[in-house]
Scaffold this active site. Structure first.
Site, mmCIF file in Angstrom:
data_model
loop_
_atom_site.group_PDB
_atom_site.id
_atom_site.type_symbol
_atom_site.label_atom_id
_atom_site.label_comp_id
_atom_site.label_asym_id
_atom_site.label_seq_id
_atom_site.Cartn_x
_atom_site.Cartn_y
_atom_site.Cartn_z
ATOM 1 N N ARG A 1 47.313 43.214 4.980
ATOM 2 C CA ARG A 1 47.007 42.360 6.134
ATOM 3 C C ARG A 1 45.610 41.736 5.993
ATOM 4 O O ARG A 1 44.865 41.592 6.964
ATOM 5 C CB ARG A 1 47.075 43.135 7.454
ATOM 6 C CG ARG A 1 48.415 43.722 7.770
ATOM 7 C CD ARG A 1 49.474 42.650 7.990
ATOM 8 N NE ARG A 1 50.646 43.177 8.641
ATOM 9 C CZ ARG A 1 51.675 43.763 8.006
ATOM 10 N NH1 ARG A 1 51.665 43.868 6.692
ATOM 11 N NH2 ARG A 1 52.715 44.195 8.687
ATOM 12 N N SER B 1 53.031 44.192 15.510
ATOM 13 C CA SER B 1 52.115 45.335 15.437
ATOM 14 C C SER B 1 50.759 44.912 15.988
ATOM 15 O O SER B 1 50.188 43.932 15.525
ATOM 16 C CB SER B 1 51.897 45.762 13.990
ATOM 17 O OG SER B 1 53.091 46.083 13.369
ATOM 18 N N GLU C 1 45.323 44.393 14.380
ATOM 19 C CA GLU C 1 45.819 43.439 13.402
ATOM 20 C C GLU C 1 45.784 42.045 14.034
ATOM 21 O O GLU C 1 45.617 41.039 13.360
ATOM 22 C CB GLU C 1 47.267 43.808 13.029
ATOM 23 C CG GLU C 1 47.753 43.032 11.864
ATOM 24 C CD GLU C 1 49.250 42.989 11.750
ATOM 25 O OE1 GLU C 1 49.725 42.145 11.012
ATOM 26 O OE2 GLU C 1 49.942 43.781 12.397
HETATM 27 N N1 EPU Z 1 56.465 55.860 13.773
HETATM 28 C C1 EPU Z 1 56.425 56.749 14.830
HETATM 29 N N2 EPU Z 1 56.418 56.257 16.092
HETATM 30 C C2 EPU Z 1 56.466 54.924 16.348
HETATM 31 C C3 EPU Z 1 56.496 54.013 15.267
HETATM 32 C C4 EPU Z 1 56.492 54.503 13.977
HETATM 33 O O1 EPU Z 1 56.378 57.972 14.643
HETATM 34 O O2 EPU Z 1 56.474 54.550 17.522
HETATM 35 C C5 EPU Z 1 56.533 56.390 12.404
HETATM 36 C C6 EPU Z 1 57.938 56.195 11.830
HETATM 37 O O3 EPU Z 1 58.779 57.248 12.138
HETATM 38 C C7 EPU Z 1 57.672 56.118 10.343
HETATM 39 C C8 EPU Z 1 56.312 55.440 10.279
HETATM 40 O O4 EPU Z 1 55.696 55.640 11.548
HETATM 41 O O5 EPU Z 1 57.542 57.390 9.794
HETATM 42 C C9 EPU Z 1 56.384 53.968 9.908
HETATM 43 O O6 EPU Z 1 57.104 53.272 10.918
HETATM 44 P P1 EPU Z 1 57.768 51.828 10.625
HETATM 45 O O7 EPU Z 1 58.642 51.885 9.444
HETATM 46 O O8 EPU Z 1 58.353 51.340 11.907
HETATM 47 O O9 EPU Z 1 56.558 50.911 10.169
HETATM 48 P P2 EPU Z 1 55.065 50.721 10.696
HETATM 49 O O10 EPU Z 1 54.149 51.246 9.652
HETATM 50 O O11 EPU Z 1 54.913 51.237 12.080
HETATM 51 C C10 EPU Z 1 54.798 48.431 9.475
HETATM 52 C C11 EPU Z 1 54.322 47.041 9.791
HETATM 53 C C12 EPU Z 1 55.393 46.283 10.561
HETATM 54 C C13 EPU Z 1 56.667 46.258 9.726
HETATM 55 C C14 EPU Z 1 57.090 47.689 9.442
HETATM 56 C C15 EPU Z 1 58.316 47.789 8.558
HETATM 57 C C16 EPU Z 1 51.909 47.219 10.001
HETATM 58 C C17 EPU Z 1 50.737 47.167 10.916
HETATM 59 N N3 EPU Z 1 53.107 47.080 10.574
HETATM 60 O O12 EPU Z 1 54.953 49.123 10.720
HETATM 61 O O13 EPU Z 1 54.939 44.953 10.706
HETATM 62 O O14 EPU Z 1 57.714 45.562 10.373
HETATM 63 O O15 EPU Z 1 56.010 48.376 8.758
HETATM 64 O O16 EPU Z 1 57.980 47.442 7.264
HETATM 65 O O17 EPU Z 1 51.729 47.374 8.796
HETATM 66 C C18 EPU Z 1 53.851 43.407 12.154
HETATM 67 O O18 EPU Z 1 52.960 43.357 11.303
HETATM 68 O O19 EPU Z 1 53.803 42.751 13.230
HETATM 69 C C19 EPU Z 1 54.961 44.323 11.939
HETATM 70 C C20 EPU Z 1 55.895 44.510 12.854
#
Ligand code: EPU
Length: 345
Positions: A172, A245, A341
């Site tokens: 990012r 996010s 972000e």
């Molecule tokens: N998790 C939780 N609780 C939550 C959300 C997530 O425990 O409420 C845990 C999940 O269980 C998992 C981990 O966190 O173990 C990762 O969750 P997820 O796959 O949903 O991805 P993220 O790291 O929360 C990132 C990006 C998203 C993107 C997803 C999928 C960032 C800041 N965000 O989210 O991007 O869609 O991966 O690849 O890196 C965005 O940038 O607007 C965005 C939505």
């Protein structure tokens, strides 16, 4: 003969409600849309003459407006979508104007069966913002397929072409965040593959494909599966105000991570290298009890704690104050600092 492009007339006192996906009703002192590259020098002359700040917006999907904006807000709406299938034998160069909706680019690529951006479906925003954020999801980020972009360089006063190395992409992160006012992105070129292989290692993609009995998925199949996963987790910005996010996933040292993991053995993580580990901010926020929180018009999305939402007509200040409360509680419980972000204006 007079130059027909020499006139630049922005509107004054314009509501930005429809130009930000958080649906915050802040006003711009001055506002204009730029549809063509040739309007840029005249717009910049106007900015110099009036001695005002310039704020560029694309799809408005990554900003939080906390007050009325003084100066000129310019929405870059430059159109155009071109595919060059000749120059590289096994690849396609897809070039889109900065104002083209990102999802249109994804649909164009998948409809031709070209590989590379199918995992990045349903990310709100426009082409010109994609390199600024180095958008990423489901194991892919823009930098993986980025070829070059054209931008107006305000320091040099001319159009320049930047290749991948010039953009200094990180998680990012990009040169456009390091120099926030220097470049006005005009168009972006991506290099897609004519033949490719699916990247389905992240999350539930593989399981969903199996459930749908798809053995050798096309880019469109992967796009459809990821769409269904995203729709379950993330709000539709047409109905609920949000900017995806709100926070970046924090990156911490391996030593600090090990000490945290001893206290919170179930904490998920991604190894970056031997020295650094990324922790999902959504998990940290959920552990602090915020997931599904709602007070009047502000809240934390019940299916993804990384997403702050505006359920009605919340102000930017209210949304920002919730973000601060979340940062404070994560710092207190985990000693980890979350950084937004989203760009806060
Ligand atoms: N998790 C939780 N609780 C939550 C959300 C997530 O425990 O409420 C845990 C999940 O269980 C998992 C981990 O966190 O173990 C990762 O969750 P997820 O796959 O949903 O991805 P993220 O790291 O929360 C990132 C990006 C998203 C993107 C997803 C999928 C960032 C800041 N965000 O989210 O991007 O869609 O991966 O690849 O890196 C965005 O940038 O607007 C965005 C939505």
């Amino acid at each position: 003969m007079d130059n027909p492009f020499a006139v630049f007339v922005p509107q004054s006192n314009v509501s930005l409600l429809e130009y930000n996906t958080f649906h915050v009703d802040a006003k711009a002192e001055w506002f204009a849309s730029i549809d063509f590259e040739y309007q840029i020098p005249t717009m910049l002359d106007w900015v110099d003459e009036h001695d005002v700040d310039l704020h560029l917006i694309g799809g408005g999907s990554n900003i939080l407006l906390t007050k009325d904006v003084s100066g000129l807000v310019v929405r870059i709406a430059i159109d155009g979508l071109e595919c060059d299938v000749e120059t590289f034998s096994d690849k396609v160069l897809l070039t889109a104007g900065a104002g083209i909706q990102w999802e249109r680019v994804v649909e164009c690529a998948t409809s031709h069966g070209w590989w590379g951006i199918e995992n990045l479906t349903l990310i709100p925003g426009v082409m010109g913002s994609a390199p600024v954020q180095n958008i990423g999801a489901y194991g892919v980020e823009l930098a993986d397929l980025f070829y070059s972009l054209r931008a107006w360089d305000r320091m040099r006063g001319e159009v320049v072409t930047l290749v991948k190395e010039d953009c200094r992409f990180g998680y990012r992160q990009s040169v456009f965040k390091e120099w926030p006012n220097r470049y006005i992105i005009l168009s972006v070129s991506l290099l897609l593959k004519k033949e490719g292989s699916p990247r389905i290692g992240y999350g539930q993609i593989e399981t969903k494909l199996r459930e749908s009995r798809i053995d050798s998925p096309s880019p469109a199949d992967i796009m459809n599966v990821i769409r269904s996963i995203r729709e379950e987790k993330l709000p539709d910005t047409k109905r609920v105000g949000c900017a995806g996010s709100f926070f970046k996933n924090p990156v911490v040292s391996a030593d600090f991570f090990n000490s945290l993991k001893r206290r919170f053995p179930e904490m998920p993580s991604y190894v970056i290298d031997e020295n650094f580990i990324k922790i999902p901010a959504g998990w940290l926020i959920e552990q602090c009890g915020w997931k599904g929180f709602r007070k009047d018009n502000i809240g934390v999305w019940p299916h993804q704690a990384l997403v702050i939402v505006n359920y009605g007509n919340a102000t930017g200040k209210e949304l920002l104050s919730l973000a601060h409360d979340i940062i404070d509680s994560v710092r207190t419980k985990f000693d980890v600092v979350l950084y937004p972000e989203v760009n806060i204006l």
